[in-house]
Design an enzyme around this catalytic site. Structure first.
Site, PDB file in Angstrom:
ATOM      1  CG  HIS A 160     -20.146 -23.418  14.956  1.00 54.00           C
ATOM      2  ND1 HIS A 160     -19.536 -22.914  15.884  1.00 54.00           N
ATOM      3  CD2 HIS A 160     -20.097 -22.327  13.977  1.00 54.00           C
ATOM      4  CE1 HIS A 160     -19.437 -21.491  16.159  1.00 54.00           C
ATOM      5  NE2 HIS A 160     -19.691 -21.133  14.690  1.00 54.00           N
ATOM      6  CG  ASP A 196     -15.505 -18.163  13.098  1.00 54.57           C
ATOM      7  OD1 ASP A 196     -15.107 -18.478  11.777  1.00 54.57           O
ATOM      8  OD2 ASP A 196     -15.999 -17.763  13.921  1.00 54.57           O
ATOM      9  CG  HIS A 198     -19.473 -17.156  15.502  1.00 56.20           C
ATOM     10  ND1 HIS A 198     -19.326 -16.748  14.205  1.00 56.20           N
ATOM     11  CD2 HIS A 198     -20.669 -16.488  15.579  1.00 56.20           C
ATOM     12  CE1 HIS A 198     -20.081 -16.115  13.601  1.00 56.20           C
ATOM     13  NE2 HIS A 198     -21.030 -15.648  14.701  1.00 56.20           N
ATOM     14  CG  ASP A 285     -16.523 -14.696  11.770  1.00 53.87           C
ATOM     15  OD1 ASP A 285     -15.232 -15.008  12.260  1.00 53.87           O
ATOM     16  OD2 ASP A 285     -17.413 -15.774  11.728  1.00 53.87           O
TER      17      ASP A 285
HETATM   18  N1  Q9C Z   1     -28.625 -16.961  11.121  1.00 54.66           N
HETATM   19  C1  Q9C Z   1     -19.249 -19.575  11.284  1.00 54.66           C
HETATM   20  O1  Q9C Z   1     -18.703 -18.543  11.579  1.00 54.66           O
HETATM   21  N2  Q9C Z   1     -26.114 -18.180  13.103  1.00 54.66           N
HETATM   22  N3  Q9C Z   1     -20.369 -19.896  11.743  1.00 54.66           N
HETATM   23  C2  Q9C Z   1     -26.002 -16.509  13.299  1.00 54.66           C
HETATM   24  C3  Q9C Z   1     -27.716 -15.735  11.654  1.00 54.66           C
HETATM   25  C4  Q9C Z   1     -24.841 -18.631  13.546  1.00 54.66           C
HETATM   26  C5  Q9C Z   1     -21.265 -18.718  12.145  1.00 54.66           C
HETATM   27  C6  Q9C Z   1     -27.291 -15.909  13.017  1.00 54.66           C
HETATM   28  C7  Q9C Z   1     -23.597 -18.125  13.165  1.00 54.66           C
HETATM   29  C8  Q9C Z   1     -22.721 -19.302  12.807  1.00 54.66           C
HETATM   30  C9  Q9C Z   1     -18.228 -20.661  11.116  1.00 54.66           C
HETATM   31 ZN    ZN Z   2     -17.756 -17.446  12.620  1.00 58.64          ZN
END
Ligand code: Q9C
Ligand code: ZN
Length: 342
Positions: A160, A196, A198, A285
């Site tokens: 990200h 991933d 996301h 994930d």
């Molecule tokens: N605060 C990766 O898997 N936020 N990043 C989700 C919880 C963002 C995930 C809500 C999730 C980012 C590398």
């Molecule tokens: Zn992720």
């Protein structure tokens, strides 16, 4: 397979993040890398070696110098006014409301460089992020020199992070830094496959105008899932990069059975591109038990994921990204690597 790892990832240990309006314990925590390292040792996947130091130059091939400077000083600047507590932004520019001028005050700078309020900066965040980049570069160097595959077992994750943006638990984009290193060492074409849950918005943005890096990402549909603002199917690249970006947004509830058909399309695109090296942004994930994600992979499905990736036949560099179901995290990651090796 060579595994590059350092226990010093423990330096990046933030306390809380915002989740649905409350502060909760950080999902991206030191236990993650610990359980992965421990499972890798248990199944004997390969030696765990310490990273070497490749300096800052390969990082500046991808990231903006002032952004890196900000990361090196952010916690210190913040703690002078806020004390010994994790740093969060509270103000962003909003569409059309930024002149482009970088604020001097730390709160302004945090808002300028951050993409979200879910990515705390703790005292050891910068040294850990720098170490994660060195882990990726060490693993990259091994792949480059030997033609064998390697796994960068690092945290914080990276996909990200953009040229001058941090967010989504990411600060430096290890996958992008490693892909750029292959090119700088003489490779002509590198493919990045991001599995991933996301969308890898940082990685996409870094290579969006370029034809020497193909980016393929399968992920939760951004209409419903973080990072929300990038990762749609119609984003296919720009200028010289037109046609070198493939997004496959998928619905909440996607199973391995649904996913593997789409993965086959993505991997065919990689094959057609004919890169010399493959970088895999490895997030697990997509697991059914993941606390912040919505796909339904079982642990055994990760073995097949590894097998599918190995069929491409490229020297492959795995970079650790997300995965937050701590109890199964080690098994899920090791399953991908075992499937790849088998
Ligand atoms: N605060 C990766 O898997 N936020 N990043 C989700 C919880 C963002 C995930 C809500 C999730 C980012 C590398
Ligand atoms: Zn992720």
């Amino acid at each position: 397979m060579q595994i590059v790892y350092s226990e010093n990832h423990h330096q990046h240990a933030a306390d809380v993040e915002f989740f649905r309006g409350s502060l909760v314990s950080c999902y991206e925590n030191p236990a993650r890398a610990d359980v992965i390292a421990s499972r890798i040792r248990e199944v004997g996947l390969g030696p765990l070696i310490e990273p070497s130091d490749f300096g800052i130059a390969p990082i500046l091939r991808v990231h903006d110098e002032r952004f890196v400077e900000f990361l090196t000083t952010a916690y210190h600047e913040w703690s002078k006014v806020a004390g010994d507590i994790d740093a969060f932004p509270h103000a962003w520019m909003g569409r059309g409301l930024g002149s482009g001028q970088i604020p001097i005050d730390i709160h302004g700078k945090l808002g300028y460089y951050a993409a979200d309020a879910g990515t705390p900066i703790s005292q050891g965040t910068w040294p850990a992020a720098l170490l994660a980049a060195q882990i990726a570069l060490t693993a990259q160097s091994h792949v480059w020199k030997t033609g064998e595959s390697a796994f960068a077992l690092s945290r914080p994750p990276g996909h990200h992070a953009a040229r001058d943006v941090y967010g989504g638990y990411c600060f430096l984009n290890q996958a992008a830094i490693a892909a750029q290193a292959f090119l700088d060492q003489g490779a002509k074409k590198v493919a990045i496959v991001d599995v991933d849950f996301h969308h890898g918005n940082g990685t996409q943005s870094i290579f969006y105008d370029r034809a020497d890096v193909l980016f393929v990402s399968l992920h939760g549909d951004p209409d419903f899932e973080y990072p929300y603002f990038l990762g749609h199917r119609h984003e296919t690249g720009n200028g010289e990069g037109a046609g070198f970006n493939l997004n496959v947004p998928l619905s909440p509830g996607t199973t391995w059975d649904d996913y593997q058909k789409q993965l086959a399309v993505g991997l065919q695109r990689v094959h057609d591109f004919a890169p010399e090296y493959l970088v895999v942004s490895l997030g697990v994930d997509t697991f059914e038990g993941d606390p912040i994600s919505q796909f339904r992979f079982g642990s055994h499905d990760f073995v097949e994921l590894g097998q599918q990736l190995s069929k491409l036949g490229y020297p492959t560099l795995f970079i650790m990204e997300g995965g937050y179901a701590i109890d199964e995290l080690g098994v899920n990651v090791a399953n991908v690597l075992s499937g790849f090796e088998s």
